[in-house]
Design an enzyme around this catalytic site. Structure first.
Site, mmCIF file in Angstrom:
data_model
loop_
_atom_site.group_PDB
_atom_site.id
_atom_site.type_symbol
_atom_site.label_atom_id
_atom_site.label_comp_id
_atom_site.label_asym_id
_atom_site.label_seq_id
_atom_site.Cartn_x
_atom_site.Cartn_y
_atom_site.Cartn_z
ATOM 1 N N HIS A 294 0.861 -1.180 0.000
ATOM 2 C CA HIS A 294 0.000 0.000 0.000
ATOM 3 C C HIS A 294 0.898 1.231 0.000
ATOM 4 O O HIS A 294 1.748 1.378 0.867
ATOM 5 C CB HIS A 294 -0.880 -0.032 1.259
ATOM 6 N N HIS A 337 0.415 2.377 11.541
ATOM 7 C CA HIS A 337 1.568 3.266 11.449
ATOM 8 C C HIS A 337 1.547 4.348 12.525
ATOM 9 O O HIS A 337 0.529 4.608 13.153
ATOM 10 C CB HIS A 337 1.666 3.901 10.058
ATOM 11 N N GLU A 343 -2.687 14.140 11.634
ATOM 12 C CA GLU A 343 -3.706 13.875 10.628
ATOM 13 C C GLU A 343 -5.106 14.119 11.175
ATOM 14 O O GLU A 343 -5.513 13.491 12.166
ATOM 15 C CB GLU A 343 -3.610 12.425 10.155
ATOM 16 N N TYR A 352 -15.109 4.621 4.748
ATOM 17 C CA TYR A 352 -13.668 4.608 4.530
ATOM 18 C C TYR A 352 -13.179 3.185 4.696
ATOM 19 O O TYR A 352 -13.600 2.470 5.610
ATOM 20 C CB TYR A 352 -12.990 5.545 5.527
ATOM 21 N N HIS A 370 -5.495 12.119 14.661
ATOM 22 C CA HIS A 370 -4.364 11.316 15.112
ATOM 23 C C HIS A 370 -3.151 12.232 15.104
ATOM 24 O O HIS A 370 -2.567 12.499 14.058
ATOM 25 C CB HIS A 370 -4.145 10.113 14.196
ATOM 26 N N HIS A 376 -1.992 4.292 15.026
ATOM 27 C CA HIS A 376 -3.341 4.108 14.500
ATOM 28 C C HIS A 376 -3.268 3.242 13.253
ATOM 29 O O HIS A 376 -2.198 2.781 12.850
ATOM 30 C CB HIS A 376 -4.006 5.453 14.208
#
Length: 441
Positions: A294, A337, A343, A352, A370, A376
């Site tokens: 990803h 991560h 964010e 989502y 976050h 998260h």
């Protein structure tokens, strides 16, 4: 809304590039030829320059527009302080930055007669508006069109509608923005928000720093991500209105009001590059992996506000637009991560792919924060599903999410930290992630 205003908003011109010169005139002959400020401007208009950057900034980054208007902006009475409502500005000194992961449900219904300005509710931010650094996250919820006019001297406003269409009457013309679009009002440009539906709700990023621009593409090459030609600027339109008009100015964090004897939206013609614009997020050309893994979310950047450190944005605007997932032997949702950037994520429609929806979940109109280095990623339900899914090509087209990503922690306002619509048990979405470690020996 008049039919003429709607028609003008739907007849937007293509912006054809950030930093380039654009022009529009509502009356033929209103734009002077050869000189920006001739001794006598055409049609009895006044010439006025609006500068969004310092005069001496590099040409590629310089933002300014020449406006040819019925009355100069200088013709106004004194401003006086007025109530800020739920609008707050950096520095956010009433609270301390919170390392916890936080999520909010959509805002409650507004009181009757709430316009866009009164409906602005500040979640938090960082930096210092007086130093032109940092950003703020606001939400809006309105059920009435604005009769007054607003301008923001502290920063530019990136508006992300989630429910209800908006007609943004600006000094340079009208912009029509629906859910799925974003609209940008540059620093200092006056505007009024007319609702196209009975209710309007959405998100706002107030950028105190360098104006948003398209990110460099690097190895991607000449094409991809947001296309220059898909950003649209308004065509010139003006209001020749005599009579009292309230004008509200946001300056160094406070609202100031004055009553003009005319509408300040009286620009008959303009040229320059300090202009409002609208962009349809569904036109974003997603670049992604066609082999494995990803990609980092930076690949979804629509707009960036650079900082004084190369490659480190004051704030990025990122969209998770419809796309195909084809990675093999890959965990396809966003991975677990921790990030040096902070964010704030919102949802315009649908779901989502890394979070569960439904009651108590991540839903349109809600948002999550976050802050830097908070751990998260996908919730337990998403992790378990994605870890065992059959990896055939998959079209992700049932949602539209976005992110304001910023270099500094977002400090909450007290009313955001104590809001009734704050989800008190957000951490629970990661509970139940089991130990699966099995040593080979």
């Amino acid at each position: 809304m008049t039919g003429d205003a709607r028609k003008r908003a739907e007849g937007l011109t293509y912006l054809h590039g950030f930093g380039n010169e654009h022009s529009s005139e509502a009356v033929p002959g209103a734009l002077p030829e050869g000189r920006n400020a001739p001794q006598r401007a055409p049609l009895g208009l006044y010439a006025e320059q609006l500068s969004g950057t310092a005069f001496t900034e590099p040409r590629a980054h310089n933002r300014r527009s020449w406006l040819y208007r019925i009355r100069p902006s200088a013709a106004h009475p004194a401003f006086r302080r007025t109530d800020n409502g739920a609008l707050r500005t950096a520095p956010f000194a009433e609270s301390v930055p919170d390392p916890n992961r936080l999520r909010w449900d959509p805002m409650p219904e507004p009181a009757p007669g709430t316009d866009f300005l009164a409906g602005l509710w500040t979640l938090g931010g960082n930096g210092d508006a007086t130093q032109r650094t940092g950003m703020a996250v606001h939400l809006y919820h309105a059920n009435a069109s604005m009769e007054r006019v607003f301008s923001d001297a502290d920063g530019e406003l990136l508006i992300v509608p989630e429910r209800g269409g908006l007609l943004l009457h600006t000094e340079l013309g009208a912009l029509h923005a629906e859910p799925g679009h974003v609209a940008l009002i540059p620093r200092g440009v006056r505007f009024r928000v007319e609702l196209l539906d009975s209710l309007a709700r959405g998100y706002v990023c107030e950028n105190y720093g360098a104006p948003f621009r398209l990110p460099d593409l690097g190895p991607i090459g000449a094409n991809g991500l947001a296309g220059v030609r898909d950003f649209r600027a308004p065509v010139a339109a003006y209001e020749d209105v005599e009579g009292p008009v309230e004008v509200v100015n946001k300056f160094c964090g406070n609202l100031w009001t004055a009553t003009y004897d005319h509408s300040p939206l009286d620009v008959v013609a303009w040229h320059g590059n300090h202009v409002p614009y609208v962009y349809d997020l569904r036109r974003f050309n997603v670049i992604g992996s066609i082999s494995y893994d990803h990609p980092d979310p930076s690949i979804f950047t629509v707009l960036t506000s650079p900082s004084d450190t190369p490659g480190l944005a004051g704030v990025d605007f990122v969209v998770f637009a419809p796309r195909w997932l084809v990675g093999e032997d890959t965990f396809r949702p966003p991975y677990f991560h921790r990030n040096v950037m902070s964010e704030y994520m919102g949802l315009v429609e649908g779901a989502y792919d890394a979070k569960s929806a439904g009651k108590g979940g991540f839903v349109p109109g809600g948002g999550s924060l976050h802050n830097m280095m908070s751990a998260h990623g996908p919730d337990r339900e998403t992790f378990e599903r994605a870890s065992t899914a059959e990896l055939k090509p998959q079209k992700v087209d049932d949602g539209l999410a976005f992110m304001f990503e910023t270099r500094w922690p977002v400090t909450l306002t007290p009313h955001a930290a104590d809001a009734d619509h704050l989800q008190r048990r957000y951490d629970d979405v990661w509970q139940g992630l089991q130990r699966h470690f099995r040593p080979l020996h």
